[in-house]
Motif scaffolding. Structure first.
Motif, PDB file in Angstrom:
ATOM      1  N   THR A  60      14.660   1.357 -14.027  1.00 26.50           N
ATOM      2  CA  THR A  60      15.031   1.499 -15.434  1.00 26.50           C
ATOM      3  C   THR A  60      15.973   0.353 -15.792  1.00 26.50           C
ATOM      4  N   LEU A  61      16.137   0.153 -17.070  1.00 25.07           N
ATOM      5  CA  LEU A  61      16.917  -0.990 -17.540  1.00 25.07           C
ATOM      6  C   LEU A  61      18.065  -0.495 -18.407  1.00 25.07           C
ATOM      7  N   LEU A  62      19.252  -1.032 -18.138  1.00 22.05           N
ATOM      8  CA  LEU A  62      20.372  -0.853 -19.070  1.00 22.05           C
ATOM      9  C   LEU A  62      20.529  -2.169 -19.808  1.00 22.05           C
ATOM     10  N   ALA A  63      20.796  -2.094 -21.104  1.00 24.54           N
ATOM     11  CA  ALA A  63      20.902  -3.336 -21.884  1.00 24.54           C
ATOM     12  C   ALA A  63      22.006  -3.202 -22.916  1.00 24.54           C
TER      13      ALA A  63
ATOM     14  N   MET B  98      21.321  -7.476 -19.427  1.00 21.61           N
ATOM     15  CA  MET B  98      20.375  -6.557 -18.776  1.00 21.61           C
ATOM     16  C   MET B  98      20.785  -6.288 -17.336  1.00 21.61           C
ATOM     17  N   SER B  99      20.638  -5.040 -16.919  1.00 20.40           N
ATOM     18  CA  SER B  99      20.801  -4.729 -15.498  1.00 20.40           C
ATOM     19  C   SER B  99      19.749  -3.696 -15.115  1.00 20.40           C
ATOM     20  N   LEU B 100      19.350  -3.755 -13.838  1.00 22.73           N
ATOM     21  CA  LEU B 100      18.288  -2.872 -13.338  1.00 22.73           C
ATOM     22  C   LEU B 100      18.907  -1.721 -12.548  1.00 22.73           C
ATOM     23  N   HIS B 101      18.245  -0.588 -12.648  1.00 23.11           N
ATOM     24  CA  HIS B 101      18.723   0.620 -11.964  1.00 23.11           C
ATOM     25  C   HIS B 101      17.519   1.339 -11.365  1.00 23.11           C
ATOM     26  N   ASP B 102      17.760   2.040 -10.270  1.00 26.97           N
ATOM     27  CA  ASP B 102      16.632   2.796  -9.718  1.00 26.97           C
ATOM     28  C   ASP B 102      16.511   4.139 -10.452  1.00 26.97           C
ATOM     29  N   LEU B 103      15.560   4.933 -10.019  1.00 26.04           N
ATOM     30  CA  LEU B 103      15.281   6.150 -10.802  1.00 26.04           C
ATOM     31  C   LEU B 103      16.394   7.191 -10.674  1.00 26.04           C
ATOM     32  N   ASP B 104      17.289   6.983  -9.695  1.00 27.23           N
ATOM     33  CA  ASP B 104      18.470   7.855  -9.611  1.00 27.23           C
ATOM     34  C   ASP B 104      19.650   7.242 -10.348  1.00 27.23           C
TER      35      ASP B 104
ATOM     36  N   LYS C 163      20.991   4.425  -9.893  1.00 26.13           N
ATOM     37  CA  LYS C 163      21.847   3.590  -9.034  1.00 26.13           C
ATOM     38  C   LYS C 163      21.615   2.130  -9.433  1.00 26.13           C
ATOM     39  N   PRO C 164      22.714   1.348  -9.652  1.00 24.69           N
ATOM     40  CA  PRO C 164      22.514  -0.049 -10.031  1.00 24.69           C
ATOM     41  C   PRO C 164      21.913  -0.859  -8.879  1.00 24.69           C
ATOM     42  N   VAL C 165      20.904  -1.659  -9.169  1.00 20.52           N
ATOM     43  CA  VAL C 165      20.236  -2.420  -8.093  1.00 20.52           C
ATOM     44  C   VAL C 165      20.148  -3.909  -8.415  1.00 20.52           C
ATOM     45  N   THR C 166      20.976  -4.393  -9.342  1.00 22.44           N
ATOM     46  CA  THR C 166      20.937  -5.806  -9.722  1.00 22.44           C
ATOM     47  C   THR C 166      21.751  -6.664  -8.750  1.00 22.44           C
TER      48      THR C 166
ATOM     49  N   GLU D  11      17.282  -8.977  -4.487  1.00 26.03           N
ATOM     50  CA  GLU D  11      15.944  -9.565  -4.428  1.00 26.03           C
ATOM     51  C   GLU D  11      15.128  -9.201  -5.676  1.00 26.03           C
ATOM     52  N   VAL D  12      15.204  -7.931  -6.062  1.00 20.06           N
ATOM     53  CA  VAL D  12      14.377  -7.505  -7.197  1.00 20.06           C
ATOM     54  C   VAL D  12      14.915  -8.116  -8.506  1.00 20.06           C
ATOM     55  N   ALA D  13      16.224  -8.254  -8.612  1.00 17.27           N
ATOM     56  CA  ALA D  13      16.789  -8.855  -9.827  1.00 17.27           C
ATOM     57  C   ALA D  13      16.443 -10.338  -9.903  1.00 17.27           C
ATOM     58  N   ALA D  14      16.413 -10.998  -8.740  1.00 18.95           N
ATOM     59  CA  ALA D  14      16.042 -12.416  -8.716  1.00 18.95           C
ATOM     60  C   ALA D  14      14.579 -12.580  -9.141  1.00 18.95           C
ATOM     61  N   GLN D  15      13.725 -11.651  -8.699  1.00 22.27           N
ATOM     62  CA  GLN D  15      12.315 -11.703  -9.122  1.00 22.27           C
ATOM     63  C   GLN D  15      12.209 -11.486 -10.631  1.00 22.27           C
ATOM     64  N   PHE D  16      12.980 -10.544 -11.121  1.00 18.91           N
ATOM     65  CA  PHE D  16      12.998 -10.237 -12.563  1.00 18.91           C
ATOM     66  C   PHE D  16      13.433 -11.490 -13.336  1.00 18.91           C
TER      67      PHE D  16
END
Ligand code: GLU
Ligand code: MG
Length: 437
Positions: free
Chosen positions: A120-123, A233-239, A241-244, A255-260
């Motif tokens: 999910t995305l927080l913005a 923008m920051s990425l979060h998992d479905l729980d 949890k921040p994953v950026t 890794e996933v934020a770098a791909q994004f």
């Protein structure tokens, strides 16, 4: 005088304009189900009101259905009508989503991100704008006196934002004359875009009641610094949890934020067609205006297209929770739904393709040779709206993120707008845009 309260249901359309229809407040329950009538060709109304060739002509009927979650009812403590509106989705008369709906475009992008990547995305949208209710004053930048001179504007505005459910964070006199900036707290993707629409309208509503106006136009005159929209923008998992953040990743990116990030930068020229969609936007997207002019990733660099933002590291501050990146090649001539939607699709594409982390530029790309830039995978951003639209049309991947009805409306709409501006000087264009944004 006796009055009956009305509610508007609105969309933020291809022109980034907020348009809709009003109805008696007593009818809300029924309007939440059946919406108000809408017309496909409304999507072709440019910011200036002129309409070019429409793929739909005079045919077709749609509904604009309010989303109860977006309800805004703000009183200003005077005799003026409350600001009472909802934002909505455009659907066919049988209820299926219409492909030309900007809000649905963002919803679909966020669903894809969730389903394909489990994210999910927080913005948060950071806005700069000009306020007419203060004299043009030399050296107003961050100045207490420039803050004072906007008088009650900021307090009425912040109150209105709070009443509308936003979380005001800061308000300041920005660098340019009459220029101010407002920031608000981050939200889930769709709500963040809804709040960007609401924020722009609350600024207009406040200025209107004070007998003034605001302009979010990317360039109000050619001499002054632009008004940017910086999209955090920051990425979060479905729980949730921040994953950026990853301490050991490049610039702290996981890794996933770098791909994004890589997906966004690869498609940035096409993205600009939706994020910086006025002819004057491209006077802002030039080197040394603290905006963005190349497709680069910067670490705390305010001229990078995508900037890894600073975090507070004092005491036991939670870095992972704060960590975010900011897309700077955006302005408020755009619909926030289109802006965030295309960024999400581009980021997701980077995840799908497992793109390598983009290099972090430690030099001004403008000072690098063409070969050095090519070696670092840095391209120049479009230099005009026409180039950005061509870049979108030429990008077979990006083009396909837009449903057919969106693409077939957007490209002619914006090309017609370029035609409207073609005979005007830059200053005349700035003036026209300043009036409508
Ligand atoms: N006004 C600049 C822009 O056009 C941004 C200045 C800043 O870094 O806040 O984006
Ligand atoms: Mg700023």
């Amino acid at each position: 005088m006796n009055r009956e309260e009305l509610i508007m249901v609105c969309c933020c359309d291809l022109a980034g304009q907020v348009r809709g229809k009003g109805f008696p407040a007593s009818e809300l329950a029924s309007r939440l189900k059946r919406g108000v009538g809408w017309v496909p060709t409304n999507a072709m109304i440019t910011a200036f009101g002129d309409i070019g060739d429409s793929p739909w002509g005079s045919r077709g009927d749609l509904l604009l259905v309010p989303d109860p979650e977006t309800k805004v009812r703000v009183e200003f403590g005077d005799d003026s009508p409350a600001e009472h509106f909802l934002l909505g989705d455009i659907v066919h008369t049988h209820g299926e989503p219409w492909g030309g709906c900007t809000r649905t475009f963002l919803k679909d992008a966020l669903t894809a991100l969730q389903q394909e990547a489990g994210l999910t995305l927080l913005a948060a949208f950071e806005h700069e704008f000009h306020y007419s209710g203060v004299e043009q004053r030399a050296n107003g930048s961050y100045n207490l006196d420039a803050f004072r001179r906007q008088d009650v504007f900021s307090e009425v505005f912040i109150h209105a934002l709070r009443q509308a459910g936003l979380e005001p964070d800061s308000f300041m006199a920005e660098y340019g004359p009459q220029q101010y900036e407002v920031t608000v707290g981050p939200r889930d993707g769709l709500r963040a875009a809804d709040e960007a629409v609401i924020l722009r309208e609350m600024a207009r509503a406040t200025a209107h009641r004070l007998g003034h106006n605001v302009s979010f136009s990317p360039l109000v005159t050619h001499e002054v610094v632009g008004n940017g929209v910086h999209l955090h923008m920051s990425l979060h998992d479905l729980d949730r949890k921040p994953v950026t953040y990853d301490k050991s990743g490049p610039g702290g990116l996981s890794e996933v934020a770098a791909q994004f990030a890589a997906g966004i930068l690869r498609h940035a020229p096409a993205i600009c067609a939706l994020t910086a969609p006025s002819t004057v936007s491209y006077q802002r997207l030039v080197p040394h205006r603290w905006s963005a002019s190349y497709t680069n990733l910067g670490f705390r660099d305010r001229e990078a297209c995508l900037r890894i933002c600073p975090v507070v590291e004092i005491g036991d501050a939670d870095i992972a929770k704060q960590f975010n990146m900011e897309f700077r090649a955006a302005d408020a001539a755009a619909s926030p739904y289109l802006q965030l939607g295309i960024l999400v699709y581009a980021g997701l594409q980077g995840i799908r393709e497992k793109l390598p982390a983009p290099p972090i530029t430690d030099r001004d790309p403008e000072e690098m040779s063409e070969d050095e830039r090519a070696a670092a995978g840095i391209a120049v951003l479009p230099r005009s709206l026409a180039e950005a639209l061509d870049a979108l049309e030429a990008d077979d991947v990006a083009k396909n993120w837009l449903p057919a009805n969106l693409l077939k409306g957007y490209l002619p709409h914006k090309r017609f707008e370029i035609g409207l501006m073609a005979e005007l000087t830059l200053d005349e264009q700035c003036k026209r845009y300043a009036e409508v944004y």
